[in-house]
Structure formats: structure tokens, C-alpha cells
Scaffold this active site. Structure first.
Site, mmCIF file in Angstrom:
data_model
loop_
_atom_site.group_PDB
_atom_site.id
_atom_site.type_symbol
_atom_site.label_atom_id
_atom_site.label_comp_id
_atom_site.label_asym_id
_atom_site.label_seq_id
_atom_site.Cartn_x
_atom_site.Cartn_y
_atom_site.Cartn_z
ATOM 1 N N ARG A 63 81.637 50.022 23.383
ATOM 2 C CA ARG A 63 82.021 50.352 24.755
ATOM 3 C C ARG A 63 83.449 50.886 24.882
ATOM 4 N NH1 ARG A 63 77.894 46.602 25.033
ATOM 5 N NH2 ARG A 63 78.867 46.055 23.082
ATOM 6 N N THR A 64 84.398 50.125 24.375
ATOM 7 C CA THR A 64 85.810 50.439 24.654
ATOM 8 C C THR A 64 86.213 51.778 24.031
ATOM 9 O OG1 THR A 64 86.167 48.062 24.544
ATOM 10 C CG2 THR A 64 88.134 49.449 24.633
ATOM 11 N N LYS A 91 92.561 53.097 1.982
ATOM 12 C CA LYS A 91 93.354 53.283 0.759
ATOM 13 C C LYS A 91 94.597 52.398 0.776
ATOM 14 C CE LYS A 91 92.135 58.175 0.887
ATOM 15 N NZ LYS A 91 92.741 59.450 1.246
ATOM 16 N N ARG A 113 92.973 49.134 18.782
ATOM 17 C CA ARG A 113 92.347 47.802 18.644
ATOM 18 C C ARG A 113 92.659 47.284 17.243
ATOM 19 N NH1 ARG A 113 86.216 46.216 20.244
ATOM 20 N NH2 ARG A 113 87.210 46.253 22.286
ATOM 21 N N HIS A 141 92.886 42.064 26.302
ATOM 22 C CA HIS A 141 91.999 43.235 26.378
ATOM 23 C C HIS A 141 92.148 43.743 27.817
ATOM 24 C CE1 HIS A 141 88.818 45.960 25.764
ATOM 25 N NE2 HIS A 141 87.868 45.162 25.302
HETATM 26 N N1 CP Z 1 83.673 44.714 25.793
HETATM 27 C C1 CP Z 1 84.059 45.248 24.611
HETATM 28 O O1 CP Z 1 85.235 45.209 24.214
HETATM 29 O O2 CP Z 1 83.044 45.868 23.933
HETATM 30 P P1 CP Z 1 83.191 46.692 22.575
HETATM 31 O O3 CP Z 1 83.577 45.711 21.502
HETATM 32 O O4 CP Z 1 81.855 47.342 22.340
HETATM 33 O O5 CP Z 1 84.290 47.700 22.769
#
Ligand code: CP
Length: 315
Positions: A63-64, A91, A113, A141
Site C-alpha cells: 500500500r504505502t 552488495k 521505510r 508511520h
Molecule cells: N499499511 C501499510 O503500511 O501497508 P504496507 O505495508 O502494504 O505499505
């Protein structure tokens, strides 16, 4: 920009703790306009034409990452994706060198992330592009917290006076932390419940936040229930007895839903373990806004990028 508007140009998006209620409201108002663009036949506006954005993901995401990519593309930015498994990270290139490399290409924003708490803040200190935290360990998040608020605003029309329950593995959840910070700033009362091993009371209990041993007490008369994904590796670590036991004591099902308000809004950040933390009936039922959360994620991320890169020009 609306009357609550404040300039967020150049501001790193690391955690909702760094944002005022006015700043959050400004992003949510812009997201409303952005959602109209997603519904157009031609989903393209030039708000970020000439800007370049890199998504730098050290952990998996559906999603993100893809919603930030679409958000940038809908706004006319050039978007490049770097994932750990298909880059020179395999690497052994360090985070610092990877950040320097991305910066040298002249990008305006890095959406990042990483499994380590504080990784996004570290990036904000070593390179100059705007850093947007797409999840750092169990810390934050922020775009998920904002899209949850946006979904609540759309469905409930207000924040003040609402009761939200957040259920599950609170300790290891960056979503829970961002939800708690965002909801409290907007005046929502927060009730937490989960296994005691995943919810140490002393870490969370403060003004406007209530910790419950029983899920039933958290969801009683709730306006919003945010169900967290239970990470199965926690069971291997002995933090809850078995998935079946977890579903029995902490899972959200139709019977438990009866305790909440009739129009309770069900949220889940995804990916879901259906039959574990949430029953399929609840996940796909009338109260669920889980699919809308995904769409709202694109609108909110369009708003975040617009504010961070331009200060929030009209689109
Ligand atoms: N909600 C969320 O962070 O989903 P993803 O891990 O798919 O990005």
C-alpha cells in the site's frame, strides 16, 4: 489554501508528534481536493511537475510504496523506486552512502521505510531532500496515521468527542503510535486493548488515553475501531498463546461489534490476517472502511507531497 492553512514547505514528515492540529487539518483539507483528482478520468495535474521523488524501501510494502508512487505521478512528479532487494543495498552499501547517492541525483524528496526506529530522522540529518517517513521500526508511520484521520473525518464529519479503540499489538505497532499521536491532537479519546504482553500500561496511559485488559471494555460505545495486524512472529516469541486463542479473546467479530455504536467505523492498516485479529464478516461488512482507507491513502499522500514540496499550491 484554506483558512486553517499553515506552510509545510520543506518540512520533513517524520512523526505526527511533530505536527500541530492546524498542520494536520491543513493536510486533510488538501487531501479532500486531491481525492477529486483520483476520481477523474485523467488523473494528472501539474502541481509537482519538475519535481523528483524517490521511494527508498528497506522493508516490504504494497500500500504505502505504491500509493506514494501513484500520488507523485498523479501530481506530475518523476518518481523512482528503490527497494532493498534489487539495489546495491544487497552488495552492502550503507544507509548513509545510499542516501548520499540518491541526494546526488538531485531529488526533492525521499520517502523511506526502514526497520530501524529513527532511520528517517537520521536521513533528515545527513541529506537535504525532504524526508517522508513511510515507517521506521515500531516508531512511526505518519502517512498511515493521517489517512486514518482523513477516513474518520470523511465518515464522521468531526473528531472532537469521538471514542476510538485501537486493538492488538500496540507495543510493536508504528501505526498505533501514529494513530495515538494524531487522534489525541485532533481531540479523539483513545482506548487501547490487547494482550498484556503486547501492551504495557505504563508506556501508554496518559491524558485522553485509556488502557483496558478486556477488548470489550475498549470497544463499548466506540465510534471507531482500528484493528492492528497481529504479527505471527510474536507468537513464536511467546507473547500470546496461539492464533486460535488470540482470535477468541481479542479478535473482532460480529458479536463484539454489537458492543460498539451502530455506525462504528472499522479500520485496519492491512495486510489483514482474516480469522485472527478480524473476522471476514467484519472486514467486508457494512461498517468496514478498509478499502476506502487504501484510496484515501493516495489522496493523503498527494497532499503530503504537495505541502512538503510546494507549500500547498492550489491544484
Ligand atoms: N499499511 C501499510 O503500511 O501497508 P504496507 O505495508 O502494504 O505499505
Amino acid at each position: 489554501m484554506g483558512k486553517n492553512s499553515v506552510s509545510l514547505r520543506g518540512k520533513d514528515v517524520l512523526a505526527l508528534a511533530d505536527f500541530s492540529a492546524d498542520e494536520i487539518q491543513t493536510i486533510l483539507e488538501t487531501a479532500k481536493e486531491m481525492k477529486n483528482i483520483i476520481h477523474r478520468d485523467i488523473k494528472k495535474v501539474p502541481a509537482l511537475r519538475g519535481k523528483s521523488v524517490v521511494t527508498l524501501f528497506y522493508e516490504p510494502s504494497t500500500r504505502t510504496r505504491s500509493s506514494f508512487e501513484l500520488a507523485g505521478k498523479y501530481l506530475g512528479a518523476d518518481v523512482v523506486n528503490i527497494t532493498a532487494g534489487t539495489s546495491s543495498i544487497v552488495k552492502g552499501e550503507s544507509l548513509r552512502d545510499t542516501l548520499y547517492t540518491v541526494e546526488a541525483m538531485g531529488v526533492d524528496a525521499i520517502i523511506m521505510r526502514h526497520k530501524a526506529e529513527g532511520a528517517a530522522e537520521y536521513a533528515s540529518k545527513v541529506v537535504s531532500p525532504v524526508i517522508i517517513n513511510a515507517g521506521d521500526g515500531a516508531h512511526a508511520h505518519p502517512s498511515q496515521g493521517l489517512l486514518n484521520l482523513f477516513t474518520i473525518m470523511e465518515k464522521k464529519g468531526r473528531f472532537e468527542g469521538l471514542k476510538a479503540a485501537i486493538l492488538g499489538d500496540i507495543t510493536h505497532s508504528r501505526v498505533a503510535r501514529s494513530d495515538i499521536q494524531g487522534m489525541r491532537k485532533m481531540g479523539i479519546e483513545v482506548h487501547l486493548a490487547g494482550p498484556k504482553t503486547l501492551l504495557p500500561r505504563y508506556l501508554f496511559e496518559e491524558d485522553g488515553i485509556y488502557v483496558h485488559d478486556r477488548i470489550e471494555d475498549a470497544i463499548k460505545n466506540a465510534d471507531v475501531i482500528n484493528v492492528l495486524r497481529i504479527q505471527l512472529e510474536r507468537q513464536k516469541a511467546g507473547l500470546f498463546p496461539s492464533p486460535r486463542e488470540y482470535a477468541r479473546i481479542f479478535g473482532i467479530n460480529n458479536a463484539r461489534l454489537e458492543l460498539a455504536k451502530k455506525d462504528v467505523l472499522i479500520l485496519h492498516p492491512g495486510p489483514m490476517n482474516k480469522g485472527l485479529e478480524i473476522s471476514p464478516f467484519v472486514a467486508y461488512g457494512d461498517n468496514s472502511a478498509i478499502q476506502e482507507q487504501v484510496q484515501n491513502g493516495v489522496a493523503v499522500r498527494m497532499a503530503i507531497l504537495t505541502h512538503a514540496l510546494t507549500g500547498g499550491k492550489e491544484v
